[in-house]
Design a protein around this motif. Structure first.
Motif, PDB file in Angstrom:
ATOM      1  N   LYS A   1      38.581  39.294  41.963  1.00 44.59           N
ATOM      2  CA  LYS A   1      38.969  38.121  42.196  1.00 44.59           C
ATOM      3  C   LYS A   1      38.890  36.823  40.932  1.00 44.59           C
ATOM      4  CE  LYS A   1      39.279  33.621  45.416  1.00 44.59           C
ATOM      5  NZ  LYS A   1      39.627  33.139  46.762  1.00 44.59           N
ATOM      6  N   GLN A   2      36.768  37.395  40.828  1.00 45.61           N
ATOM      7  CA  GLN A   2      36.098  36.862  39.687  1.00 45.61           C
ATOM      8  C   GLN A   2      36.620  37.088  38.778  1.00 45.61           C
ATOM      9  OE1 GLN A   2      33.834  34.411  40.976  1.00 45.61           O
ATOM     10  NE2 GLN A   2      34.227  34.298  38.220  1.00 45.61           N
ATOM     11  N   MET A   3      37.120  38.936  38.106  1.00 44.70           N
ATOM     12  CA  MET A   3      37.029  39.263  36.682  1.00 44.70           C
ATOM     13  C   MET A   3      38.629  38.355  36.668  1.00 44.70           C
ATOM     14  SD  MET A   3      38.340  42.703  35.754  1.00 44.70           S
ATOM     15  CE  MET A   3      39.636  42.535  36.469  1.00 44.70           C
ATOM     16  N   PHE A   4      39.779  37.762  37.075  1.00 44.73           N
ATOM     17  CA  PHE A   4      40.515  37.663  36.236  1.00 44.73           C
ATOM     18  C   PHE A   4      40.731  36.480  36.426  1.00 44.73           C
ATOM     19  CE2 PHE A   4      42.788  41.801  38.880  1.00 44.73           C
ATOM     20  CZ  PHE A   4      43.208  42.179  37.214  1.00 44.73           C
ATOM     21  N   ASP A   5      40.132  34.858  37.400  1.00 41.57           N
ATOM     22  CA  ASP A   5      39.834  34.325  36.968  1.00 41.57           C
ATOM     23  C   ASP A   5      38.944  33.768  35.534  1.00 41.57           C
ATOM     24  OD1 ASP A   5      39.443  31.675  38.494  1.00 41.57           O
ATOM     25  OD2 ASP A   5      37.640  31.571  37.887  1.00 41.57           O
ATOM     26  N   ASP A   6      38.282  34.344  35.557  1.00 42.04           N
ATOM     27  CA  ASP A   6      36.893  34.300  34.372  1.00 42.04           C
ATOM     28  C   ASP A   6      38.196  34.805  33.326  1.00 42.04           C
ATOM     29  OD1 ASP A   6      35.147  34.627  36.001  1.00 42.04           O
ATOM     30  OD2 ASP A   6      34.785  36.209  35.398  1.00 42.04           O
ATOM     31  N   ALA A   7      39.426  35.306  33.220  1.00 43.71           N
ATOM     32  CA  ALA A   7      40.460  36.161  32.186  1.00 43.71           C
ATOM     33  C   ALA A   7      41.678  34.673  32.087  1.00 43.71           C
ATOM     34  CB  ALA A   7      40.943  37.131  32.885  1.00 43.71           C
ATOM     35  N   GLY A   8      41.282  34.248  33.416  1.00 42.63           N
ATOM     36  CA  GLY A   8      42.472  32.353  33.289  1.00 42.63           C
ATOM     37  C   GLY A   8      43.840  32.833  34.224  1.00 42.63           C
TER      38      GLY A   8
END
Ligand code: 5GP
Length: 237
Positions: free
Chosen positions: A163-170
């Motif tokens: 969730k954090q990794m995708f969030d960082d990618a918008g």
């Protein structure tokens, strides 16, 4: 490692034995299916894109301390994985409402679920993968209680990392499905993680960049997957 006979062929992947009984080769085909195999199409580049996408995610999860079956990429459409004794269960975690939960509970697509919610499904195409609970899994002997509890704990851990990794990618990780198995007594993440088994929306526009593009006939399916990969820094060339 020598590739031997086909062990089984699923809707999008085929699995082969090798000269080492502990390892298998997973081949990502270009086949795309939905609605329990009722809609099937060949999509150019999809096997390669999902193979590389899965390798990237599995490596990130290993780095975060989550045991996975992934070993290494060996070609555009193949990777080596540990041979697991799979539990016939799908673990689904949802951060936002979409898909079957909207139909079942009459909630609006896009509703944020805080805390994220969790569901088990039985892998059974003829029954349409029905939702089941821990008691069903234990009573019918589909998996041991300790193993299914571990799978659930690992699913939440995977969700927190991704969730954090995708969030960082918008991107919003709306929901995802994981499958686990046993390797030498340990519960290990198996199968794959790709846009075929999760929902990913653009954070700003909420554009769908996952398999719902195929399910809903929106077009640009592989292009959507590649866009997600590009934002994560995955090289598909
Ligand atoms: P839903 O229950 O809303 O249909 O699915 C929840 C999430 O799990 C979605 O991200 C969906 O892609 C994934 N999922 C559920 N069942 C399957 C399945 O049988 N195959 C794949 N590839 N993904 C699934």
């Amino acid at each position: 490692m020598e590739k031997r006979e086909e062990l089984y062929s699923g809707k999008a992947k085929s699995v082969y034995s090798t000269d080492n009984p502990d390892y298998m080769i997973m081949f990502f085909r270009n086949d795309t299916s939905a609605f329990d195999g009722k809609k099937v199409e060949q999509l150019e580049r999809k096997g390669m894109v999902n193979n590389k996408f899965n390798a990237f995610i599995m490596s990130k999860l290993e780095e975060a301390g989550i045991p996975t079956h992934f070993e290494k990429l060996i070609s555009d459409q193949e990777c080596v994985v540990k041979k697991l004794d799979m539990m016939p269960i799908e673990c689904v975690v949802r951060n936002y409402a979409a898909g079957s939960i909207c139909r079942r509970l009459g909630v609006e697509e896009g509703l944020e679920l805080n805390p994220p919610t969790f569901e088990f499904f039985l892998k059974n195409d003829e029954l349409g993968d029905p939702m089941v609970n821990e008691h069903h899994i234990e009573s019918f002997g589909w998996a041991e209680k300790a193993h299914i509890e571990k799978a659930k704990e690992l699913t939440f851990k995977v969700n927190a990392v991704l969730k954090q990794m995708f969030d960082d990618a918008g991107l919003l990780l709306v929901d995802h499905k994981l499958e686990f198995g046993l390797f030498k007594g340990e519960v290990v993440l198996g199968d794959e993680f790709s846009p075929d088994g999760c929902r990913l929306w653009d954070k700003e526009t909420r554009e769908k960049l996952d398999k719902d593009r195929f399910r809903q006939g929106l077009g640009g399916v592989v292009e959507g997957y590649e866009e997600v990969g590009r934002r994560l820094g995955i090289n598909f060339d």
